[in-house]
Motif scaffolding. Structure first.
Motif, PDB file in Angstrom:
ATOM      1  N   TYR A  36      -0.790   9.893 -10.962  1.00 17.66           N
ATOM      2  CA  TYR A  36      -0.173   8.753 -11.644  1.00 17.66           C
ATOM      3  C   TYR A  36      -0.446   8.841 -13.138  1.00 17.66           C
ATOM      4  N   GLU A  37       0.613   8.637 -13.921  1.00 19.01           N
ATOM      5  CA  GLU A  37       0.490   8.608 -15.371  1.00 19.01           C
ATOM      6  C   GLU A  37       1.239   7.397 -15.909  1.00 19.01           C
ATOM      7  N   GLU A  38       0.730   6.836 -16.983  1.00 17.99           N
ATOM      8  CA  GLU A  38       1.416   5.726 -17.626  1.00 17.99           C
ATOM      9  C   GLU A  38       2.452   6.265 -18.598  1.00 17.99           C
ATOM     10  N   SER A  39       3.585   5.595 -18.657  1.00 17.76           N
ATOM     11  CA  SER A  39       4.629   5.998 -19.594  1.00 17.76           C
ATOM     12  C   SER A  39       4.116   5.858 -21.019  1.00 17.76           C
ATOM     13  N   PRO A  40       4.594   6.694 -21.938  1.00 14.91           N
ATOM     14  CA  PRO A  40       4.123   6.630 -23.332  1.00 14.91           C
ATOM     15  C   PRO A  40       4.262   5.222 -23.907  1.00 14.91           C
ATOM     16  N   GLY A  41       3.192   4.773 -24.538  1.00 13.90           N
ATOM     17  CA  GLY A  41       3.214   3.455 -25.164  1.00 13.90           C
ATOM     18  C   GLY A  41       2.949   2.308 -24.218  1.00 13.90           C
ATOM     19  N   GLU A  42       2.889   2.591 -22.904  1.00 12.90           N
ATOM     20  CA  GLU A  42       2.668   1.534 -21.917  1.00 12.90           C
ATOM     21  C   GLU A  42       1.175   1.378 -21.652  1.00 12.90           C
ATOM     22  N   ARG A  43       0.668   0.163 -21.758  1.00 16.51           N
ATOM     23  CA  ARG A  43      -0.710  -0.135 -21.386  1.00 16.51           C
ATOM     24  C   ARG A  43      -0.696  -1.351 -20.475  1.00 16.51           C
ATOM     25  N   HIS A  44      -1.319  -1.225 -19.307  1.00 14.38           N
ATOM     26  CA  HIS A  44      -1.239  -2.292 -18.318  1.00 14.38           C
ATOM     27  C   HIS A  44      -2.627  -2.716 -17.884  1.00 14.38           C
ATOM     28  N   SER A  45      -2.710  -3.971 -17.478  1.00 13.67           N
ATOM     29  CA  SER A  45      -3.953  -4.497 -16.932  1.00 13.67           C
ATOM     30  C   SER A  45      -4.013  -4.110 -15.460  1.00 13.67           C
ATOM     31  N   LEU A  46      -4.951  -3.247 -15.129  1.00 17.65           N
ATOM     32  CA  LEU A  46      -5.045  -2.740 -13.773  1.00 17.65           C
ATOM     33  C   LEU A  46      -6.144  -3.463 -13.000  1.00 17.65           C
ATOM     34  N   GLY A  47      -6.067  -3.363 -11.670  1.00 16.86           N
ATOM     35  CA  GLY A  47      -7.116  -3.911 -10.828  1.00 16.86           C
ATOM     36  C   GLY A  47      -8.350  -3.029 -10.851  1.00 16.86           C
ATOM     37  N   LEU A  90       0.860  -1.174   0.000  1.00 16.85           N
ATOM     38  CA  LEU A  90       0.000   0.000   0.000  1.00 16.85           C
ATOM     39  C   LEU A  90       0.902   1.231   0.000  1.00 16.85           C
ATOM     40  N   GLY A  91       0.811   2.015  -1.056  1.00 22.38           N
ATOM     41  CA  GLY A  91       1.590   3.245  -1.137  1.00 22.38           C
ATOM     42  C   GLY A  91       0.725   4.435  -0.760  1.00 22.38           C
ATOM     43  N   LEU A  92       1.149   5.205   0.236  1.00 19.40           N
ATOM     44  CA  LEU A  92       0.410   6.379   0.692  1.00 19.40           C
ATOM     45  C   LEU A  92       1.254   7.618   0.432  1.00 19.40           C
ATOM     46  N   CYS A  93       0.907   8.341  -0.636  1.00 20.46           N
ATOM     47  CA  CYS A  93       1.634   9.562  -1.018  1.00 20.46           C
ATOM     48  C   CYS A  93       3.126   9.291  -1.092  1.00 20.46           C
ATOM     49  N   SER A  94       3.479   8.202  -1.734  1.00 22.50           N
ATOM     50  CA  SER A  94       4.864   7.765  -1.844  1.00 22.50           C
ATOM     51  C   SER A  94       5.336   7.894  -3.285  1.00 22.50           C
ATOM     52  N   SER A  95       6.653   8.048  -3.443  1.00 18.92           N
ATOM     53  CA  SER A  95       7.248   8.092  -4.777  1.00 18.92           C
ATOM     54  C   SER A  95       7.419   6.696  -5.365  1.00 18.92           C
ATOM     55  N   PHE A  96       7.174   5.656  -4.560  1.00 21.01           N
ATOM     56  CA  PHE A  96       7.342   4.280  -5.027  1.00 21.01           C
ATOM     57  C   PHE A  96       6.316   3.956  -6.113  1.00 21.01           C
ATOM     58  N   THR A  97       6.803   3.480  -7.241  1.00 21.02           N
ATOM     59  CA  THR A  97       5.921   3.042  -8.324  1.00 21.02           C
ATOM     60  C   THR A  97       6.682   2.059  -9.202  1.00 21.02           C
ATOM     61  N   PHE A  98       5.970   1.432 -10.130  1.00 22.84           N
ATOM     62  CA  PHE A  98       6.587   0.410 -10.981  1.00 22.84           C
ATOM     63  C   PHE A  98       5.646   0.140 -12.147  1.00 22.84           C
ATOM     64  N   ALA A  99       6.007  -0.835 -12.956  1.00 25.47           N
ATOM     65  CA  ALA A  99       5.167  -1.340 -14.061  1.00 25.47           C
ATOM     66  C   ALA A  99       4.778  -0.254 -15.051  1.00 25.47           C
ATOM     67  N   GLY A 100       5.696   0.670 -15.338  1.00 25.76           N
ATOM     68  CA  GLY A 100       5.416   1.670 -16.347  1.00 25.76           C
ATOM     69  C   GLY A 100       4.655   2.874 -15.859  1.00 25.76           C
ATOM     70  N   PHE A 101       4.295   2.923 -14.566  1.00 28.88           N
ATOM     71  CA  PHE A 101       3.652   4.113 -14.016  1.00 28.88           C
ATOM     72  C   PHE A 101       4.707   5.083 -13.510  1.00 28.88           C
ATOM     73  N   ARG A 102       4.404   6.357 -13.623  1.00 27.05           N
ATOM     74  CA  ARG A 102       5.289   7.359 -13.053  1.00 27.05           C
ATOM     75  C   ARG A 102       4.458   8.364 -12.257  1.00 27.05           C
ATOM     76  N   VAL A 103       5.105   8.960 -11.274  1.00 23.88           N
ATOM     77  CA  VAL A 103       4.457   9.962 -10.429  1.00 23.88           C
ATOM     78  C   VAL A 103       4.797  11.334 -10.986  1.00 23.88           C
TER      79      VAL A 103
END
Length: 727
Positions: free
Chosen positions: A291-302, A244-257
C-alpha cells in the motif's frame, strides 16, 4: 392462502413482512399492470422491472438515484392491475400508489421475490420484528423515524443473526472454493453460533438489501472490483460499515495498491502494531503488493499497521477510517487467510516458518476482527455426553460384567473421590450428566460414533493386557479422572483405557488446563508396575516411554518412517525441534508393592490450528516427495501407541534403560544441543543424554556432568535455556 404461497427450500411461511420499494419501482409495476387485466397477467406475464432496495439500506452513489425511502406497501382491494399510474405531479413521497398482495402464480410477485426473499429467508418467526400497519401514518413519518434511528445505530431490520459477508470474486468456478478457504479461518476466530457467515455474490451485492444486516464485509479477491460494486461497498462504509480486505485490489481514501513482484508469494518478516501499540513479529506469506499513499495525500490512519522488516518498511496492513458514521477498513496484502499447508507454499523451509508463526497469525487476525467490532471470545463449551463401556476383545466382556456386578452399589454406581460412574444398560436424554456424575452405557450394540471406530481400534491393538477395556466419551471433563474409581480394583489383565473426542477440562503439568479441540487423540491409560522391577525402580522413564510410543506408532508404519515426528525431554512430542504437537502427563500411586499409574496423553492428529498436527506433516511430506501417504486416524493411532508402549515396557523390564535408549535417542531432538544453565548469561553446556533414572544429563565445559530434573527445571527448547526452578 390455500397453500399457494410458495417459498424456496420447502420453508413454511410464518409471517409476512412488508418491504420498502422505491417509487420508481412501483411506478414501473403499475404501468405494466395497467395494460392488462389480472387474469391476462397470470396467463401471459410480462417482465417486470427489477426491484431496488431502499437507498438507506443499499445506497447507490450516483446523481440519478432517488433520495427518498419507499413506502410500506398496503394491502390493496382492487384487482391485480392496481390503480392508475401516478402523474408527474403525484410522484412525491406521500402520494405513491400501492400494489395489492399477490400469490405464487403472480409474475410480479415472483420478480419481487427474487430481489427480496434472500434477505429474510433465514429469519425465524420469533426474530422477525412486528411492523404494525398504520393507516394514518405518512411515508414521510416512516422515513424520518427510520433515518433518526439510523443516526444512532445500524438497525437489524430482519432480525437475523449478525452477518459476516464474503465477496470472493465473480468467477463461479473459483468463488466457492475461495469462500470456503476464507470462511474457514474466520470461523476459527469467532463464535459461529453468534455470527452467520455468508457468501456474497456480485449479483446479490448489487441487488439485495444486505448492508443493514452486515457487521463485517470481507473482500478477498485479487480481481479488479467493478465500478458499480465498488460504489456499493463505499456506500456501506459511508453508513458506518466495517470492511476487511484480504489481498484485494479494493482500496480508497488516496491509497493505491502497488505491485512488487519480488515479494509475490514469498515468506517475509512482518511487524504488526496492535491497538495498544504493542508489536507482534511473525513470518507471513506476501501477496506481492504493497500500500502506498498517492502523492500529496496524507491521511489519519488507525492504530493497526503492518510493515515488512526491510529497508523500505513496505506497508502491508493499514487501518483506514472513512466517513462520519464510524466506517473503517483494515486492508491487508498478506495471506492471513491461507494456512501454511496451502498449495501456494512450496518450499519446506517456508512451511516451517509459517507453521512456527501460525499462532501469531491467529493473534493478528483476532486483533483485526476485534478492532472491527467482532467478538473473538469463543466461550461455547460443548455439552457433556455419556460414557460407553466397550470391549476391545469379545472374550473379556463376560468376565468384565461379572466383576462389575460385584463392585457397583445397589443403584449401579461406583464412587471415587473425584466422581461417580453410574452403569446403565441404556441412556435417555432425561438422565443428568455433570462433571461429578457420569452415566456409563454398557450396551455395546447401541454404540456408534463418527469420531471413533471400535473395529479400527481392535484391528490396531495387538496387546496382551493394555487397552482391552475402553471407557469412551464424545465430550468429557477430562479422561484423567474417569479411571479414578476403578484403577485399584479392576483385574490388571482387563487393561483399562479412557478415550475422549473432546475434553472441557483437559489437564497438563501443574495447574495447566485447556479445552481440547476436535482432532486430538486423547486418552488415559492404566498400567501397573511392580515396585521391585527395572521400571519400578525408575518410574520417571514412564513418561519417556509413552512419548516414544507415540512417535514410534507413526514412524513404524510402512512408508511413514520419514515423517519428522520427535520426542522432547521430558514429556513432549514435537515436529522436528520447531513445534509441540503432543504431551504426556503421568500420575503414579504406590500401593503396597505395586505402582498404579495413569498415563494421560494427547497429541494432534487432524487439528491443524492453531499449531500443527500429524496429518499436516503427512500432507507436507507428500508435497515435498510427491508421495501419496494417507492421513491417519485418532482411533488407530491410540491403539498403535498402546501396542508399542506395552512392547517398550516389556523390553525395559527385561533389559533396563539400555534396551530402549537407542530408539529414544534416534527420535529425540536434543542430540549435541548446546544450552545455557540458569539464564542467558549462564554457562554453556552440551546435552549428552539421560541418566539411569531418566533425568537429563548435560556436560559443562570443564567436563563435569550435571543431572537436570524435570520437576526442578524449566527447559525452553526455543531459547535453548535450562533454568533452575525458583523456589
Amino acid at each position: 392462502m390455500e397453500d399457494r404461497l410458495q417459498m424456496a427450500d420447502g420453508l413454511v411461511p410464518q409471517k409476512i413482512v412488508s418491504v420498502h420499494l422505491q417509487d420508481c419501482t412501483l411506478k414501473a409495476l403499475e404501468d405494466q399492470a395497467s395494460n392488462k387485466q389480472a387474469q391476462a397477467l397470470q396467463q401471459h406475464p410480462e417482465p417486470s422491472a427489477e426491484s431496488k432496495p431502499e437507498p438507506d439500506i443499499m445506497e447507490c452513489i450516483g446523481r440519478d438515484d432517488p433520495e427518498v425511502l419507499g413506502a410500506q406497501p398496503t394491502l390493496g382491494t382492487g384487482d391485480a392491475s392496481g390503480s392508475e399510474p401516478a402523474g408527474e405531479g403525484d410522484r412525491g413521497v406521500g402520494s405513491v400508489k400501492h400494489c395489492p398482495l399477490h400469490l405464487s402464480s403472480c409474475h410480479e410477485c415472483l420478480e419481487l421475490e427474487n430481489s427480496t426473499i434472500e434477505s429474510v429467508k433465514f429469519a425465524s418467526a420469533e426474530n422477525i420484528p412486528d411492523l404494525p400497519y398504520d393507516h394514518s401514518g405518512s411515508l414521510e413519518d416512516v422515513a424520518d423515524a427510520i433515518r433518526l434511528e439510523r443516526e444512532w445505530r445500524r438497525v437489524n431490520i430482519t432480525g437475523k443473526a449478525p452477518n459476516i459477508l464474503f465477496y470472493v470474486g465473480s468467477a463461479p468456478q473459483k468463488s466457492l472454493g475461495r469462500f470456503q478457504e476464507v470462511r474457514s479461518v474466520l470461523a476459527d476466530c469467532v463464535d459461529t453460533d453468534s455470527y452467520t457467515l455468508y457468501h456474497l455474490s456480485r449479483e446479490s451485492a448489487l441487488r439485495d438489501p444486505w448492508s443493514d444486516n452486515c457487521l463485517l464485509l470481507v473482500i478477498a479477491t485479487q480481481e479488479a472490483i467493478p465500478e458499480d460494486l465498488s460504489q456499493k461497498f463505499m456506500a456501506y462504509l459511508s453508513q458506518g460499515g466495517k470492511v476487511l480486505g484480504l489481498c484485494s485490489s479494493f482500496t480508497f481514501a488516496g491509497f493505491r495498491v502497488t505491485s512488487k513482484s519480488v515479494l509475490e508469494e514469498t515468506v517475509q518478516n512482518l511487524v504488526f502494531s496492535k491497538a495498544d501499540q504493542t508489536q507482534v513479529k511473525l513470518s507471513v506469506l506476501s501477496s506481492g503488493y504493497v500500500y502506498e499513499e498517492s502523492p500529496g495525500e496524507r491521511h489519519s490512519l488507525g492504530k493497526l499497521q503492518g510493515h515488512l522488516e526491510n529497508g523500505n518498511k513496505d506497508r502491508l496492513i493499514v487501518q483506514v477510517p472513512f466517513g462520519t458514521r464510524g466506517g473503517e477498513a483494515v486492508l491487508c496484502q498478506v495471506h492471513l487467510e491461507l494456512p501454511p499447508s496451502s498449495s501456494v507454499v512450496q518450499a519446506q523451509e517456508d512451511f516451517d516458518l509459517l507453521k512456527s508463526s501460525n499462532i501469531r497469525r491467529y493473534e493478528v487476525l483476532r486483533e483485526i476482527l476485534t478492532t472491527l467490532g467482532l467478538n473473538c471470545d469463543i466461550k461455547h463449551v460443548p455439552a457433556l455426553t455419556p460414557l460407553y463401556l466397550l470391549p476391545a476383545a469379545e472374550e473379556i466382556w463376560d468376565p468384565l460384567m461379572r466383576w462389575l456386578g460385584k463392585h457397583v452399589d445397589p443403584e449401579g454406581v461406583i464412587k471415587s473421590s473425584k466422581l461417580s460412574l453410574k452403569f446403565l444398560s441404556s441412556y435417555t436424554s432425561e438422565i443428568e450428566i455433570n462433571p461429578s456424575a457420569l452415566p456409563v452405557v454398557t450396551d455395546v450394540e447401541a454404540f456408534s460414533s463418527e469420531n471413533f471406530n471400535l473395529d479400527i481400534y481392535r484391528q490396531n491393538l495387538q496387546t496382551k493386557r493394555l487397552g482391552k477395556v475402553i471407557l469412551f466419551a464424545e465430550v468429557t471433563p477430562t479422561t484423567m479422572n474417569l479411571l479414578d474409581g476403578l484403577m485399584f480394583e479392576i483385574p490388571q489383565e482387563m487393561g483399562l483405557i479412557a478415550i475422549a473426542v473432546r475434553q472441557t477440562q483437559g489437564k497438563g503439568r501443574g495447574a495447566n488446563a485447556w479445552l481440547s479441540p476436535m482432532g486430538c487423540a486423547l486418552s488415559t491409560l492404566l498400567i501397573s508396575i511392580p515396585l521391585r522391577s527395572q521400571l519400578g525402580q525408575r518410574i520417571p522413564f514412564v513418561q519417556h516411554l509413552m512419548s516414544l510410543a507415540v512417535v514410534e506408532a507413526v514412524r513404524s508404519i510402512a512408508e511413514y518412517q520419514d515423517i519428522n515426528l520427535r520426542v522432547k525431554w521430558p514429556n513432549d512430542i514435537y515436529y522436528s525441534d520447531l513445534m509441540k504437537l503432543g504431551g504426556v502427563l503421568v500420575n503414579s500411586t504406590l500401593l503396597g508393592e505395586t505402582f498404579y499409574i495413569l498415563i494421560g496423553c494427547g497429541f494432534n492428529v487432524s487439528n491443524s490450528n492453531p499449531t500443527i498436527c500429524i496429518n499436516d506433516l503427512i500432507t507436507e511430506y507428500n508435497k515435498q516427495h510427491r508421495a501419496e501417504l494417507k492421513p491417519l486416524r485418532t482411533d488407530s493411532l491410540i491403539a498403535r501407541t498402546v501396542t508399542v508402549l506395552e512392547k517398550l515396557i516389556d523390553t525395559f523390564q527385561d533389559k533396563g534403560p539400555n534396551g530402549v535408549l537407542p530408539l529414544y535417542y534416534k527420535y529425540w531432538v536434543h542430540s549435541g544441543q548446546r544450552v545455557r544453565l540458569g539464564g542467558l548469561e549462564g554457562p554453556e553446556v552440551w546435552i549428552v543424554g539421560l541418566d539411569d533414572s531418566g533425568f537429563l544429563q548435560v556436560q559443562e565445559e570443564d567436563g563435569e556432568v550435571v543431572t537436570v530434573h524435570p520437576d526442578g527445571n524449566s527447559f525452553d527448547m526455543l531459547r535453548n535455556l535450562i533454568i533452575p526452578k525458583q523456589q
